[in-house]
Design an enzyme around this catalytic site. Structure first.
Site, mmCIF file in Angstrom:
data_model
loop_
_atom_site.group_PDB
_atom_site.id
_atom_site.type_symbol
_atom_site.label_atom_id
_atom_site.label_comp_id
_atom_site.label_asym_id
_atom_site.label_seq_id
_atom_site.Cartn_x
_atom_site.Cartn_y
_atom_site.Cartn_z
ATOM 1 N N LEU A 86 44.553 73.744 55.581
ATOM 2 C CA LEU A 86 43.323 73.520 56.336
ATOM 3 C C LEU A 86 43.363 72.173 57.038
ATOM 4 C CD1 LEU A 86 40.747 74.782 53.675
ATOM 5 C CD2 LEU A 86 41.853 76.081 55.508
ATOM 6 N N CYS A 87 42.950 72.191 58.289
ATOM 7 C CA CYS A 87 42.911 70.961 59.081
ATOM 8 C C CYS A 87 41.552 70.297 58.910
ATOM 9 C CB CYS A 87 43.170 71.292 60.560
ATOM 10 S SG CYS A 87 43.080 69.847 61.643
ATOM 11 N N LEU A 88 41.514 69.275 58.060
ATOM 12 C CA LEU A 88 40.289 68.527 57.799
ATOM 13 C C LEU A 88 40.606 67.040 57.869
ATOM 14 C CD1 LEU A 88 39.101 70.552 54.665
ATOM 15 C CD2 LEU A 88 38.353 70.883 57.021
ATOM 16 N N THR A 121 37.861 75.016 62.423
ATOM 17 C CA THR A 121 39.056 74.186 62.476
ATOM 18 C C THR A 121 40.263 75.074 62.226
ATOM 19 O OG1 THR A 121 40.081 72.163 61.624
ATOM 20 C CG2 THR A 121 39.067 73.638 60.026
ATOM 21 N N THR A 122 41.450 74.500 62.263
ATOM 22 C CA THR A 122 42.654 75.264 61.952
ATOM 23 C C THR A 122 42.580 75.774 60.523
ATOM 24 O OG1 THR A 122 43.975 73.895 63.453
ATOM 25 C CG2 THR A 122 45.167 75.164 61.791
#
Length: 278
Positions: A86-88, A121-122
């Site tokens: 996860l893009c965070l 997001t991704t």
């Protein structure tokens, strides 16, 4: 391999999160690798995830806390792609924005907050509230059975990488990391009569006996080849015909036959009429 600083930091954080876990969050490091953490988020009340059991992993770099972990959620949720990084701002997608003062509890609290929002997001997906509630109802089953399959094939390339879980492992990884919770899930499935292969409640004998022939017709597969929507449509036709008599099935033939006979008789009468005087 973790550096001594990372090992010391993560050991301290494990003690802290065990002593005072954040709301709806539990987590622990793997016995084999202190850099691999497993967490479970419980869906908060008044959200589409209420009561859901969401299992995932944090894969910390050897130089933590000077770099962030890779974050994955393995349980299907309708919010994230299962087992996908996860893009965070708190994940390894943004190492420069990571604050070394942030702890495991900070990271997981941020993940839960992001999950209950609608920000994309991704690695995130879109789904309706109803769909997410359905996912929540099946989370315990999915975690403890690996999705009802004992196969070991991954679904797609998104599940590759350190910390990824292959869907269809029969729940082996979850069972190894969460034996007590897996036992609770197994007991829950038995009480709710959940089919381990499908995740759906098993109908009782009385429910099966009350299934009318017309309704049963909807599930038949005429000709042995119809599936999915086609089977429902054709099965519905079978049910409708079962409820009709000969007159109902042949009404159009009777109507056209009556009309043809009327026209024929009219023409015969017209041909036999006496012509009028000129």
């Amino acid at each position: 391999m973790a550096t001594p600083a990372a090992t010391k930091r993560l050991t301290k954080e494990y003690a802290a999160i065990s002593r005072s876990p954040p709301p709806y969050i539990v987590a622990h490091p793997s016995e084999r690798n202190i850099l691999e953490w497993h967490y479970i988020l419980t869906g908060p009340p008044e959200t589409p995830y209420e009561g859901g059991q969401y299992w995932g992993t944090l894969m910390f770099p050897p130089d933590y806390p000077f770099a962030p972990p890779a974050i994955r959620m393995h349980t299907p949720s309708g919010r994230f792609q299962p087992s996908t990084r996860l893009c965070l701002s708190i994940s390894d997608f943004h190492p420069k924005s990571f604050n070394p003062a942030w702890e495991v509890s900070t990271i997981l609290t941020g993940l839960l907050s992001f999950m209950t929002s609608e920000e994309m997001t991704t690695g995130s997906v879109r789904a309706s509230e109803h769909e997410r509630k359905l996912f929540a109802q099946r989370t315990r089953w999915w975690n403890s059975t690996g999705g009802g399959s004992k196969q070991t094939t991954a679904h797609n390339s998104n599940t590759r990488g350190i910390g990824a879980i292959k869907a269809g492992d029969g729940g082996a990884k979850f069972r190894a990391e969460w034996p007590e919770i897996d036992e609770e899930n197994t007991k829950w499935m038995k009480e709710k009569r959940i089919n381990p292969q499908t995740g759906l409640p098993t109908p009782t004998q009385s429910q099966q006996q009350h299934c009318l022939p017309e309704v049963a017709g909807l599930g038949r597969r005429p000709g042995g080849s119809a599936t999915g929507v086609g089977a429902v449509v054709q099965g519905g036709q079978v049910a409708r015909e079962a409820g009709q008599g000969w007159l109902g099935r042949n009404k159009w033939r009777i109507l056209f036959g009556t009309l043809f006979s009327y026209i024929l008789v009219a023409r015969m009468l017209g041909d036999g009429a006496v012509p009028s005087a000129g």
